[in-house]
Design an enzyme around this catalytic site. Sequence first.
Site, PDB file in Angstrom:
ATOM      1  CG  HIS A 100      -0.407   0.045   2.536  1.00 54.20           C
ATOM      2  ND1 HIS A 100      -0.157   1.227   3.200  1.00 54.20           N
ATOM      3  CD2 HIS A 100      -0.030  -0.941   3.390  1.00 54.20           C
ATOM      4  CE1 HIS A 100       0.339   0.962   4.391  1.00 54.20           C
ATOM      5  NE2 HIS A 100       0.441  -0.355   4.535  1.00 54.20           N
ATOM      6  CG  ASP A 102      -2.813   4.037   2.264  1.00 56.79           C
ATOM      7  OD1 ASP A 102      -2.218   2.980   1.941  1.00 56.79           O
ATOM      8  OD2 ASP A 102      -3.758   4.053   3.072  1.00 56.79           O
ATOM      9  CG  ASP A 135       2.690   0.712   7.679  1.00 53.73           C
ATOM     10  OD1 ASP A 135       2.306   0.083   6.679  1.00 53.73           O
ATOM     11  OD2 ASP A 135       1.932   0.985   8.629  1.00 53.73           O
ATOM     12  CD  GLU A 169      -3.296  -1.472   5.298  1.00 55.65           C
ATOM     13  OE1 GLU A 169      -3.480  -2.430   6.045  1.00 55.65           O
ATOM     14  OE2 GLU A 169      -2.817  -0.397   5.704  1.00 55.65           O
ATOM     15  CD  GLU A 170      -1.764   2.507   7.223  1.00 52.15           C
ATOM     16  OE1 GLU A 170      -2.518   2.004   8.082  1.00 52.15           O
ATOM     17  OE2 GLU A 170      -0.544   2.282   7.192  1.00 52.15           O
ATOM     18  CG  ASP A 198       1.522  -3.590   5.064  1.00 49.64           C
ATOM     19  OD1 ASP A 198       2.212  -2.691   5.579  1.00 49.64           O
ATOM     20  OD2 ASP A 198       0.275  -3.533   4.991  1.00 49.64           O
ATOM     21  CG  HIS A 448       0.049   2.813  12.318  1.00 47.80           C
ATOM     22  ND1 HIS A 448      -1.259   2.385  12.382  1.00 47.80           N
ATOM     23  CD2 HIS A 448       0.516   2.357  11.131  1.00 47.80           C
ATOM     24  CE1 HIS A 448      -1.542   1.696  11.300  1.00 47.80           C
ATOM     25  NE2 HIS A 448      -0.479   1.664  10.530  1.00 47.80           N
TER      26      HIS A 448
HETATM   27  N1  BES Z   1       1.190  -2.601   8.130  1.00 45.80           N
HETATM   28  C1  BES Z   1       0.008  -2.605   8.940  1.00 45.80           C
HETATM   29  C2  BES Z   1      -0.468  -3.986   9.313  1.00 45.80           C
HETATM   30  C3  BES Z   1       0.441  -4.794  10.205  1.00 45.80           C
HETATM   31  C4  BES Z   1       1.127  -4.215  11.233  1.00 45.80           C
HETATM   32  C5  BES Z   1       0.494  -6.143  10.026  1.00 45.80           C
HETATM   33  C6  BES Z   1       1.915  -4.992  12.070  1.00 45.80           C
HETATM   34  C7  BES Z   1       1.266  -6.924  10.854  1.00 45.80           C
HETATM   35  C8  BES Z   1       1.993  -6.330  11.861  1.00 45.80           C
HETATM   36  C9  BES Z   1      -1.117  -1.909   8.199  1.00 45.80           C
HETATM   37  O1  BES Z   1      -0.690  -0.792   7.492  1.00 45.80           O
HETATM   38  C10 BES Z   1      -2.166  -1.428   9.174  1.00 45.80           C
HETATM   39  O2  BES Z   1      -1.849  -0.717  10.074  1.00 45.80           O
HETATM   40  N2  BES Z   1      -3.410  -1.846   9.019  1.00 45.80           N
HETATM   41  C11 BES Z   1      -4.523  -1.357   9.771  1.00 45.80           C
HETATM   42  C12 BES Z   1      -5.765  -1.892   9.113  1.00 45.80           C
HETATM   43  C13 BES Z   1      -7.047  -1.321   9.643  1.00 45.80           C
HETATM   44  C14 BES Z   1      -7.220   0.106   9.127  1.00 45.80           C
HETATM   45  C15 BES Z   1      -8.198  -2.154   9.198  1.00 45.80           C
HETATM   46  C16 BES Z   1      -4.458  -1.819  11.214  1.00 45.80           C
HETATM   47  O3  BES Z   1      -4.084  -2.965  11.512  1.00 45.80           O
HETATM   48  O4  BES Z   1      -4.787  -1.001  12.076  1.00 45.80           O
HETATM   49 ZN    ZN Z   2       0.954  -1.149   6.363  1.00 50.39          ZN
END
Ligand code: BES
Ligand code: ZN
Length: 478
Positions: A100, A102, A135, A169-170, A198, A448
């Site tokens: 992703h 974004d 990320d 995605e975010e 990711d 994040h």
């Molecule tokens: N890269 C992360 C997901 C992630 C983080 C996977 C750590 C495994 C370990 C992704 O960008 C993310 O933060 N996703 C969001 C999705 C949500 C908006 C549905 C999340 O997990 O908060």
């Molecule tokens: Zn991510």
Amino acid sequence: MTQLQKFFSQVDQNEQHYISRLAEAVAIPSISGDPSHRQDVVRMGEYLQQELKRLGASVETRHPGTQDWNGTGRILTLPPVILATIGNDPAKKTVLVYGHYDVQPALKEDGWTTDPFTLVVDDAQDRLIGRGSTDDKGPILGWINVVEAHKQLNLDLPVNLKFCLEGMEESGSEGLEKIIYDEAQNYFKDVSAVCISDNYWLGTDKPCLTYGLRGCVYYHLTLSGPAADLHSGVFGGTVHEPLIDLVHLLSKLVDSNGKILIPGIYDKVLPITEKERATYQDLSFSLQDLHNSVGNVINLHSDVESTLQHRWRYPSLSLHGIEGAFYNPGDKTVLPAKVTGKFSIRTVPDMNNEEITRLVKEYVASEFKKLGSKNTCTVELTHGGDHWLASPDHWNYVAASNAVEDVFGVKPDLTREGCSIPITLTFQEALQKNVLLLPMGRSDDGAHSINEKLNKSNFIKGTKLLGAYLYQVANARI
Ligand code: BES
Ligand code: ZN
């Protein structure tokens, strides 16, 4: 020299070039959750398309349509999904790569030491600091590095490569699921396996492969009453206050030890088996890693196993914020007219999103009734993504494990994760192919958070790893 060795040494020679490209990508503030940055998300997509085209990829886009921003009636165009293909040799396997482009919001005022959208190269600490470095711009560029190194060496990739890059995605991957189902028999038809970079290592020194993620259901709990914000001196004590009701309700969702208080919420959680219990042994993770990551000693569980189990295989409920409440510094004697509490539940096998939403709504309604308030209370599901579990015995994982050994000389940990990437399960179900999570960054990268970074060595070795993985896939026996 083997083809792989040539590739490795080419990557080493390109280090500065890769860092410059990451700096260009980080400089584009592609924040999907902020409408004022939507054009930047689009610009980031264009940047990637241009790089891919320059490297000889055939690039297409799909348009997921529009979005009603936060249900406000403000209609925004969703950024394109980028589909790019390199090679279509029927004799080779085809790897689908997802990433992703974004990022999460970032402001200097949040506590960043440097400007979040200017990549800082901290050689002393081996860090590349900037929003999106880990990320997920670093990993996407890792794939681009692999393609470019091969082009420079005049070498064909050992597999056909397909990209699927999204810009939402975010913000819950709006519109992507439909595109994947629509393209399952078209663009995605010949895919042999899927690889997503990711996520992050479990700790800071050992690579891992990840075969499970939790799902995420996000809710807005809104309390409203007065027609406008009121003076608390004039009206305090004479009307039902929305924020008082909201705080009461939020306090009923989860206790201070992380136990979710919604009846029935744990009913579908699969019991742990002895075989599964064994997978929590010998992982490169300690409570000290947790303390370091959060910057304090505030752990809920006293051992590694139960800490990881609560992150990977049990649900959790978190409170995120209250919209409409007074939050500026200083004292304001206001009585807010409408407040929205935001919370989400991370879900695990075999919880079901519709069922969870029903339980949440029924419970909140019954607790609200107990308050005897004349305010109005609504609960809305704002986005939902499913949990995902893959088979780590699949050849795709064996290939990745061999690639980790090729680059790092160790066997990777096999992990699950507590976070969510909503589209992972969609790929698995729509394409009926194995999906692998192959991380580039480390647990302390601060995705994040403030001062997000990617270690330079992770960027370089991570690029080698992605390339080595393609060679291992090419040689894998299916
Ligand atoms: N890269 C992360 C997901 C992630 C983080 C996977 C750590 C495994 C370990 C992704 O960008 C993310 O933060 N996703 C969001 C999705 C949500 C908006 C549905 C999340 O997990 O908060
Ligand atoms: Zn991510």
